[in-house]
Design a protein around this motif. Structure first.
Motif, PDB file in Angstrom:
ATOM      1  N   LEU A  84     116.100  44.567  74.591  1.00  0.00           N
ATOM      2  CA  LEU A  84     117.600  44.170  74.834  1.00  0.00           C
ATOM      3  C   LEU A  84     116.955  45.188  73.299  1.00  0.00           C
ATOM      4  CD1 LEU A  84     117.175  40.797  73.548  1.00  0.00           C
ATOM      5  CD2 LEU A  84     118.136  41.824  75.668  1.00  0.00           C
ATOM      6  N   GLN A  85     118.939  45.560  72.229  1.00  0.00           N
ATOM      7  CA  GLN A  85     119.056  47.106  71.440  1.00  0.00           C
ATOM      8  C   GLN A  85     119.284  47.035  70.250  1.00  0.00           C
ATOM      9  OE1 GLN A  85     122.177  47.364  74.158  1.00  0.00           O
ATOM     10  NE2 GLN A  85     120.845  47.587  75.593  1.00  0.00           N
TER      11      GLN A  85
ATOM     12  N   VAL B 222     123.435  49.653  71.250  1.00  0.00           N
ATOM     13  CA  VAL B 222     124.483  49.714  71.625  1.00  0.00           C
ATOM     14  C   VAL B 222     125.279  50.989  73.149  1.00  0.00           C
ATOM     15  CG1 VAL B 222     127.376  50.703  71.255  1.00  0.00           C
ATOM     16  CG2 VAL B 222     125.536  49.759  69.160  1.00  0.00           C
ATOM     17  N   GLY B 223     124.552  49.322  73.546  1.00  0.00           N
ATOM     18  CA  GLY B 223     124.139  50.038  75.691  1.00  0.00           C
ATOM     19  C   GLY B 223     123.158  50.708  75.336  1.00  0.00           C
TER      20      GLY B 223
ATOM     21  N   GLU C 160     128.809  39.787  83.051  1.00  0.00           N
ATOM     22  CA  GLU C 160     129.025  38.923  81.468  1.00  0.00           C
ATOM     23  C   GLU C 160     128.491  39.189  80.577  1.00  0.00           C
ATOM     24  OE1 GLU C 160     127.624  34.172  81.564  1.00  0.00           O
ATOM     25  OE2 GLU C 160     126.184  35.805  81.603  1.00  0.00           O
ATOM     26  N   LYS C 161     130.020  39.357  79.531  1.00  0.00           N
ATOM     27  CA  LYS C 161     130.127  39.824  78.322  1.00  0.00           C
ATOM     28  C   LYS C 161     129.471  38.780  77.574  1.00  0.00           C
ATOM     29  CE  LYS C 161     133.387  43.530  79.197  1.00  0.00           C
ATOM     30  NZ  LYS C 161     132.874  43.438  80.724  1.00  0.00           N
ATOM     31  N   ILE C 162     128.731  39.243  76.257  1.00  0.00           N
ATOM     32  CA  ILE C 162     128.518  38.777  75.393  1.00  0.00           C
ATOM     33  C   ILE C 162     128.639  38.616  73.719  1.00  0.00           C
ATOM     34  CG2 ILE C 162     126.872  36.692  74.560  1.00  0.00           C
ATOM     35  CD1 ILE C 162     124.635  37.146  77.274  1.00  0.00           C
ATOM     36  N   HIS C 163     128.827  37.492  73.059  1.00  0.00           N
ATOM     37  CA  HIS C 163     129.346  38.144  71.795  1.00  0.00           C
ATOM     38  C   HIS C 163     128.973  36.867  70.380  1.00  0.00           C
ATOM     39  CE1 HIS C 163     132.269  39.150  68.652  1.00  0.00           C
ATOM     40  NE2 HIS C 163     131.324  39.879  68.427  1.00  0.00           N
TER      41      HIS C 163
ATOM     42  N   ASP D 282     123.469  44.385  69.821  1.00  0.00           N
ATOM     43  CA  ASP D 282     124.003  45.208  69.132  1.00  0.00           C
ATOM     44  C   ASP D 282     124.445  45.091  67.811  1.00  0.00           C
ATOM     45  OD1 ASP D 282     126.175  45.413  68.552  1.00  0.00           O
ATOM     46  OD2 ASP D 282     127.132  46.043  70.285  1.00  0.00           O
ATOM     47  N   GLU D 283     123.986  45.585  66.409  1.00  0.00           N
ATOM     48  CA  GLU D 283     124.118  44.839  65.331  1.00  0.00           C
ATOM     49  C   GLU D 283     125.424  44.403  65.045  1.00  0.00           C
ATOM     50  OE1 GLU D 283     126.197  49.200  65.140  1.00  0.00           O
ATOM     51  OE2 GLU D 283     124.395  48.288  66.355  1.00  0.00           O
ATOM     52  N   ASN D 284     126.202  44.246  65.915  1.00  0.00           N
ATOM     53  CA  ASN D 284     127.517  43.546  66.045  1.00  0.00           C
ATOM     54  C   ASN D 284     127.500  42.110  66.456  1.00  0.00           C
ATOM     55  OD1 ASN D 284     129.105  45.397  63.938  1.00  0.00           O
ATOM     56  ND2 ASN D 284     129.497  46.057  65.984  1.00  0.00           N
ATOM     57  N   GLY D 285     126.242  41.959  67.218  1.00  0.00           N
ATOM     58  CA  GLY D 285     126.045  41.019  68.139  1.00  0.00           C
ATOM     59  C   GLY D 285     126.369  41.228  70.041  1.00  0.00           C
ATOM     60  N   VAL D 286     127.013  42.137  70.054  1.00  0.00           N
ATOM     61  CA  VAL D 286     127.404  42.356  71.416  1.00  0.00           C
ATOM     62  C   VAL D 286     126.648  42.838  72.130  1.00  0.00           C
ATOM     63  CG1 VAL D 286     129.355  43.548  72.531  1.00  0.00           C
ATOM     64  CG2 VAL D 286     129.947  42.814  70.210  1.00  0.00           C
ATOM     65  N   GLY D 287     126.743  41.890  73.090  1.00  0.00           N
ATOM     66  CA  GLY D 287     126.268  42.780  74.355  1.00  0.00           C
ATOM     67  C   GLY D 287     126.070  41.934  76.349  1.00  0.00           C
ATOM     68  N   GLY D 288     125.699  42.561  76.946  1.00  0.00           N
ATOM     69  CA  GLY D 288     126.301  41.847  77.884  1.00  0.00           C
ATOM     70  C   GLY D 288     125.386  42.681  79.298  1.00  0.00           C
TER      71      GLY D 288
END
Length: 444
Positions: A3-4, A15-16, A242-245, A274-280
């Motif tokens: 994970l990032q 981020v990615g 699948e996107k995760i927020h 990432d630092e915003n809690g967004v991933g996939g």
């Protein structure tokens, strides 16, 4: 699964991109024994050759001894007045320093480790200010005496790379005992976590779903080659991201919890956000479908799925992740909020039945079916076949038969009418003739 933030000297990409752990930094959780230190012939493994910087965590017994030595009152005002230091490492990079009072205040609850003195001298001494006047906590092991003691050495010895005949590591409690570089010297360091990991996640029953648009996931063909009608089944493999927020504020409710990037345990893997809690995450699924089909027929199938936003609440255990597989339980949490954007509600869409084999019972000529088998490449139905065949001579026979029958019937009726009319005229003339002869006198 799964994970990032660059903090100080930490080269951690987000981020990615995946978490980049220091390639030459390793963490051991099992200390060396005196017998192992005394070995003169050691065959290094592939991991040993890769690990240029190796940190070995303290055992529970070592931590208890450390706290007792640094923080307890041993009747010596010198020890109580001293405030020695240690180095802080994050992902194998020097991130700062801590003091003896930090260890006593938190009762050595942080992840403390030992790093060999020559490693500290090579990789971290050049980053220190030579003008500082500090001392650092270490431990010295003398194999001949089979003894290990806590000691401290000077900052200037480290930054100036003092040779072994001048280097001294002074024992903590008994200040008249010394160790040199000929002994096994290890420097105390504190490892800082790289990320927080959410594990043992339990989703609450509450769930809110928002439906979105539909998309085609794939297409296939169902065929029934048999001579009987029966159900035919198939499947389609499809993939999506699948996107995760994750609502980060719902995780970092505790002000004492350092705000770090997050690792989320999801789909039997650990996903970096990432630092915003967004991933996939790439997901592969399989959709099953079927239908009852006529003999010797086939039908095209398209599988579609609907994008949905699933809003979930969950509780989890928060772990601190230090890299290279080392993690430590920190605390539980509740009230976490996460949104999954994923494919749901898959369904098949069947097109009109198509066939290139019309041998089944039909009112139409078999020659048409054989022509479809031999050379036809288009899609035909039985109704289209009857309408588009210009060579079928029997297709218009019934219409001509009806027209001819009507004409014959008309002629017959017309003939009968003419005959009756003529017969009627003859009878009328005969009556007139008989009436005219009634005035003639009878003969005498």
């Amino acid at each position: 699964m799964f994970l990032q933030v660059t903090i100080g000297c930490l080269a951690l990409l987000v981020v990615g991109s995946a978490l980049e752990e220091h390639p030459h930094f390793c963490i051991d959780t099992e200390p060396l024994l005196l017998s192992e230190i005394d070995r003169h012939v050691v065959i290094p493994t592939e991991r040993d050759l890769q690990c240029h910087i190796k940190a070995t965590t303290l055992t529970l017994k070592e931590k208890a001894s450390l706290v007792d030595t640094l923080c307890a009152d041993h009747g010596s005002t010198t020890v109580r007045r001293d405030n020695h230091h240690f180095l802080r490492l994050r992902n194998g990079e020097l991130s700062g320093r801590g003091s003896q009072s930090d260890i006593c205040d938190n009762n050595a609850s942080s992840v403390l480790s030992w790093v060999p003195y020559d490693t500290v001298l090579k990789y971290y001494a050049p980053e220190l200010n030579p003008k500082e006047r500090l001392t650092y906590i270490a431990k010295a092991t003398n194999v001949e005496r089979e003894k290990t003691e806590l000691c401290h050495f000077r900052h200037t010895d480290l930054v100036n790379a003092v040779s072994d005949n001048l280097f001294t590591c002074v024992v903590m409690i008994f200040g008249d005992n010394f160790y040199g570089l000929e002994d096994n010297i290890n420097v105390l360091v504190e490892l800082e976590p790289l990320m927080h990991q959410l594990r043992n996640i339990t989703y609450l029953p509450w769930r809110n779903v928002t439906n979105s648009y539909k998309m085609q996931l794939g297409e296939s063909m169902l065929r029934n080659a048999g001579s009987e009608k029966k159900p035919i089944y198939g499947s389609i493999n499809y993939a999506f991201v699948e996107k995760i927020h994750l609502n980060v504020s719902s995780v970092y409710q505790d002000r004492h919890l350092a705000r770090l990037p997050l690792l989320l345990e999801h789909r039997s893997s650990v996903l970096q956000l990432d630092e915003n809690g967004v991933g996939g995450i790439d997901v592969e699924e399989k959709a099953y479908f079927g239908r009852s089909m006529d003999p010797r027929s086939e039908v095209k199938v398209q599988v579609i799925g609907q994008w949905v936003d699933q809003h979930r609440q969950f509780s989890a255990d928060i772990y601190e992740y230090y890299g290279h597989g080392l993690k430590r339980y920190r605390q539980p949490m509740s009230g976490g909020q996460v949104t999954f954007v994923r494919i749901d509600n898959t369904e098949p869409v069947f097109s009109a039945p198509e066939s290139n084999n019309l041998v089944k019972a039909s009112l139409f000529r078999d020659s048409k079916a054989s022509k479809l088998k031999d050379g036809s490449t288009g899609n035909f139905t039985e109704w289209e076949n009857t309408q588009e065949d210009p060579d079928d001579e029997e297709s218009g026979f019934y219409g001509w038969f009806v027209v001819t029958s009507l004409l014959v019937a008309f002629v017959v009726v017309l003939g009968i009418y003419v005959i009756i009319r003529r017969q009627h005229r003859k009878n009328g003339q005969r009556q007139q003739y008989n009436l005219a002869n009634t005035n003639v006198p009878a003969p005498a």
